[in-house]
Write an enzyme that holds these catalytic residues in place. Sequence first.
Site, PDB file in Angstrom:
ATOM      1  N   HIS A 218      -5.630   2.947   1.226  1.00  0.00           N
ATOM      2  CA  HIS A 218      -4.809   4.078   1.672  1.00  0.00           C
ATOM      3  C   HIS A 218      -5.399   4.822   2.887  1.00  0.00           C
ATOM      4  O   HIS A 218      -4.733   5.041   3.877  1.00  0.00           O
ATOM      5  CB  HIS A 218      -4.640   5.107   0.550  1.00  0.00           C
TER       6      HIS A 218
ATOM      7  N   ASP B 235       0.906  -1.154   0.000  1.00  0.00           N
ATOM      8  CA  ASP B 235       0.000   0.000   0.000  1.00  0.00           C
ATOM      9  C   ASP B 235       0.939   1.196   0.000  1.00  0.00           C
ATOM     10  O   ASP B 235       1.577   1.486   1.021  1.00  0.00           O
ATOM     11  CB  ASP B 235      -0.874  -0.004   1.260  1.00  0.00           C
ATOM     12  N   HIS B 236       1.065   1.868  -1.138  1.00  0.00           N
ATOM     13  CA  HIS B 236       2.161   2.834  -1.239  1.00  0.00           C
ATOM     14  C   HIS B 236       2.023   4.004  -0.263  1.00  0.00           C
ATOM     15  O   HIS B 236       2.992   4.675   0.030  1.00  0.00           O
ATOM     16  CB  HIS B 236       2.351   3.305  -2.694  1.00  0.00           C
TER      17      HIS B 236
END
Length: 487
Positions: free
Chosen positions: A247, A184-185
């Site tokens: 996010h 999950d950046h």
Amino acid sequence: KTASDQLLVIFGASGDLTGRKLLPSLYELHVRGLLPERFCILGAARTDYSDDEYRVLEKAHIREALKKKEVDEAELDNFLRRVFYLSFDSTNASEYGKLKDRIHQLQHEEQLPDKIIYYLATPPLMYELIPACLKESGLNVPEKADGWRRVIVEKPFGTSLESAQKLNKHLCHIFDEEEIYRIDHYLGKETVQNILVLRFSNGIFEPLWNRNYIDSIEISASETLGVENRGKYYDGAGALRDMIQNHLMQLMAFTAMESPSVFDPEPIRDEIVKVFRALRPYKTHDMDHLIVRGQYDGYRTEKNVATDSTTETYVAMKMFIDNWRWSDVPFYIFTGKKLPEKSSEIVVNFKSTPHQLFAGQCSGGSCNKLIIRIQPDESITLKFGLKMPGAGFTVKQVGMDFRYDSLSKSYLPDAYERLLLDAMLGDSTLYARSDALEASWRLIDPILHHWKEEGAKNLFFYAPGEDGPLEKARLGMVPKDCPCQTC
Ligand code: BG6
């Protein structure tokens, strides 16, 4: 800590993510001396390129991705010498022998140990097939005693609770849980990691960080762009799946979690799961009051979007965490495309004083705030009221700022740099664990069901550049600009 020598195999090597994020981030790690001495990247995709052709192509992508920075051409060439390419069809199980041979060849020629990370930078429908083929050809387990395997899976991880569970089960059948890295950046962003340090390394915030002193918390990610050329994916996903389930819920977990007893991956991930498990489920009859969904005008004429699409490009929702710390504190989570600005932030609204002494003093609960700006202009600001100089006692809201760019020689690495390096080091702290993912889907699933039944009912439209649909006001968020006259 330095990562041990290893090989990174990227599936989807000619795709957008590889050229825009993965290779530029690996190049940055190379420049900063953070890659292991013996480290190679094997890009695998269907298009027919030689190693050199692939290097030329990716050189241009790296330059394009890093266009704001100076790129050292000699270093870039050095980096590209670590990059290799295999033209292969990952949907065809019989081609994996070719992959195995190429891996062995590289391990031999480049003297690499039997340590491999597989990165699935492919469309989600390949997340089951590629690992299954790796298993069939024995590539999922090390061949030597000191070897290891890891697999990095991009989001979206499932499209519903059922599909996420199915994917987890499938992957856990092929790799051990500790070998699976669900990326999950947002968790790779410096400012997001700093939430934990801000909260757990300072004594001053913790006593206030609860329902007694906090009125509400807002977590947002606004974007100016629309769906661009991602209509095919986005129209089947929507903002709830694309941004909130992953996010924004991860940001929420970092903001709301208890302190782990030690800063190790599992205790941290345990605390994240506890937050998700304490989320108050939505009852169908409450959903329309607590969640507002919108779509920007013109979305239905975007490329690869259905002309009668009811996919949401905007969501604002009011959530509650039913535990001792957060009971009845609203968490407002919102995100949208084609909004006036690109910004992601967390705003902690503190309660106002119990009694107002000064004329015009803010009682709206919006004067004392802690604003954690995730991006851009990364910063942390504390807002409070002070007396205006001169006669009388007029209260004025002021801000105390910390800006990341004021740190001398500060360097804000891209999220992928941090996450790739962590996976190389075997540190999964900033990667999502299966139970957390499933717990987040448990909240989201009923909403998706409800929207499916409702169709276009309660889908509100907004003009591009507007701050989302007007109906978001029904959630009762603290207004951005304080209604009192003195702030
Ligand atoms: C991605 C979403 O995960 O995050 C995109 O799929 C979105 O739709 C992007 O634009 C936002 O990321 P960032 O880092 O630009 O806030």
